[in-house]
Design an enzyme around this catalytic site. Sequence first.
Site, short mmCIF file in Angstrom:
data_model
loop_
_atom_site.label_atom_id
_atom_site.label_comp_id
_atom_site.label_asym_id
_atom_site.label_seq_id
_atom_site.Cartn_x
_atom_site.Cartn_y
_atom_site.Cartn_z
N GLU A 151 -4.46 11.84 5.62
CA GLU A 151 -4.03 11.44 4.29
C GLU A 151 -5.10 10.55 3.65
OE1 GLU A 151 -0.84 8.75 4.84
OE2 GLU A 151 -0.88 8.06 2.78
N ASP B 292 -0.31 7.43 7.59
CA ASP B 292 0.05 6.02 7.80
C ASP B 292 1.39 5.92 8.51
OD1 ASP B 292 -2.20 5.33 6.47
OD2 ASP B 292 -1.20 4.86 4.58
N ASP C 123 3.93 4.26 7.85
CA ASP C 123 4.93 3.60 7.01
C ASP C 123 5.76 4.65 6.29
OD1 ASP C 123 3.28 4.63 5.13
OD2 ASP C 123 2.74 2.73 4.19
#
Length: 648
Positions: A430, A508, A510
Site C-alpha cells: 500500500e 498497515d 491499522d
Amino acid sequence: MSNQKGNYSASNITALEGLEAVRKRPGMYIGSTDSKGLHHLVWEVVDNSIDEHLAGHCSHIDVIIHEDNSITVKDNGRGIPTGMHEKLKKSALEVVMTVLHAGGKFDKDTYKVSGGLHGVGVSCVNALSIMLKAEVHREGKIFTQEYSQGKPITEVKVVGESGSTGTAITFKPDMEIFETDDYKYEILANRLKELSYLNSGLHLSLIDERTLEEGKPKEEKFYSEGGLKEFVTYIDEARTKIIEQPIHVTGKEENVEVEVAMQYNNGYSENLYSFVNNISTREGGTHVSGFRRAVNRVFTKYGEENNMFSKLKFKVSGEDFREGLTAVVSVKVPEPQFKGQTKGELGNSEVTGIVSRIVGDILKAYLEENPKEAKRIVDKVIIAATARHAARKAREMVQRKNVLTGSGLPGKLSDCSSKDPAESEIFLVEGDSAGGTAKQGRDRFFQAILPLRGKILNVEKAMEHKIYENEEIKNMFTALGVSIEDDDGERKLNTEKLRYHKIVIMCDADVDGSHIVTLILTFFFRYMTELVEQGYVYIAAPPLYQVKKGKQSVYCWNEDERKDAITTYLNGKEEDNSIKVQRYKGLGEMNAEQLWETTMNPEERTLRRVTIQDAQEANQVFSMLMGDEVPPRRQFIEENATYANIDA
Ligand code: 0RA
C-alpha cells in the site's frame, strides 16, 4: 461406584473402543482441535436438535455459553428416548451418548442433518468433553445422566417430573484435546442467524453468561418467518434492488425439498449461497447446476418469445443472467453425497433435474404474472450482455498492448532476479512510500515489490470493462503474468504464466490498512479466484509495537505480547521511563531493516495464507460497506467504532 463399573462392563466395551478412537484422532471426526473444532462441537449438538425440528417436533433451540466456557444446547423436541435398548440392554439415552453413530438408528424416515457433512453425532462431543450432562424431559419425567471423556459416571436417573418434552445437553470441552476453549459469540451468533433463515418458523436463541449487559447475560434471538426470502433481503440490504420483493420458490419432489429465493440488484457481481441439509456447500453442486439451468432456460425463452433480445447483435449467455443476482438455494436431501476438495459440493445427480423443474415452473409463472418485474430483469440482462461484449473488447485491447510493449511489465514493479515462480514472491504494498521501504528492505533475488496507489478501484460499483482500464489493476495482471480468457462466454483466469507462487498483500496494521486488505481481497475473490483457490495469496503481518529497553528490543504483534514483553522479557513495568514503546501506525514508520526483520524475512515473518472463505467474507463485508444504501454501512461502522478508535 464399583457397582456402576459392574453395570457398564461387557456390552460397553465396543462402545468405549469407538469413542477411544475419537479421542485418539479427534481431527478425523471434527476436522481439527483448534477454535474451528471447538465450535464444531456446538454444531454437532445443534444439528441433532435441528433434526428434531425437521421431523416436525421441535420449535425452540437455545444455546447458552456459560461462564466457564461450557455450553448448553436445549431443545423442546421429543427428548432422546430413555427406554431399554433391546440388544444392548441399557437405556437408549446411554446408547445415543456413548455409541459412535448410534443417534440415527431409531428414526430413519426424516432428513438427517447429522447424517450429512458434520454427521459424527453427539457421542463424539461426549468423547471430547471432560464433562457432559444429558437432561431429558419425556413421558412426564426428567432423566439425567453424566459422563466424562465419553464414559458414563452415573446411571440414567429420574430426578423429577416434567410437563414438557425436550433435551438439554451441557458439555465442557476437554482441554487435553483442544487448543482453546474460548467460544466466540460472533461465530455462534452468525451461524444461528443463518440457521433461522434456513429453517423458517424455528426459534433460536444465544445467551452468553460471560458477558453482562445491564446486569443480565447478553442474549439474542433469531427467528425468521419468511425464510430464504428474508435471507436474501438481508444479504442485499446495502444494494439497490431491481424488483420489490425477492422471487421465492418452494417445492418438493421425490423426498427432496427445494427452497430458493432470488433478487436482482444494480451491481455487477453474482452472490450465490447454497445449502444442503442446512450445511453450506461452498463448491456448489447438482442443486446449483439445476438452479442455473432453470434460470437460463426460463429467461432465455421468455426474452425470445417476447422479442426482447431482437436488437442484440450477439447471444445472451448464462453469465449475463447472473450479473447482479443474489440467490440462496437450499435443498433437503435424505441421503446426500458430498464430493470435491473440501466435501463442499453436492454430488447426487437426481437433484439437478428436481431443482431445475421446480425452479423453472415457478419462475415461468412469476414472469407471466409479473410482466413489469420481468421486463426490468430482462432489461438488466441485456445491459449485462452488452457490457460483457464491451469488456471482452477492452480485455483484448489490454492484452494486445502487453504484447506490443515487449516484456509488458509495469514500470512501478521492482522485479526480483529469479525467474523461477516457485521461489519468487511479490509484495503488493500500500502506497509509494512504504513501497520504497520494502524495495530497500527486500531480498531482491526472490522478492519483487509492486506498490499500489491508495485504495484500489471499487470493484463493486465498477463495470467490468472499467476494471480492465484501471492502471493499478492492469499493473497487477501484467506483473503477476495472468490473463483472462473467454471460455465459451465464461470468464476464466489463465495462470499458466503466473510469475510468483507467493503473492503477499502488505498493508498497515491499522483500520485503514485492513480496509485496503479487504478491498484487495475482494478484487482477488471476484477476478482472480483461481489464485486464492490454489493457495498463492497471503497476507503479511507487520508488528504493532516495538518495545525497547537500552539495547534490548522486542517486536510485538498484539496487546498481550506487548504487556508480556515489558514484564517478562524486559523485566520492567509499564511506567518505567527506561522502557520505550513505539506504536507502528504504518509500514512507513519502520525502516527497511526493521521491515525485513519483522515482516519480509522468511525465517522470521508469519504469513497468513488466504483461504477462499476469507476472500468470500471480505467480499461480503465489502459489499456491505460499499453498497449504494447508507443505513447498513452506518450501522456497521457504529458497531465497529470501538475498534476504529483504538487507532484513531
Ligand atoms: C433418537 C430418537 C429420537 C429422538 C432423538 C434421538 C433426539 C436426539 C436429540 C439430540 C438433541 N436433541 C434431541 N432430540 C431428540 C426419536 C424419539 C421418539 O421417537 O420419540
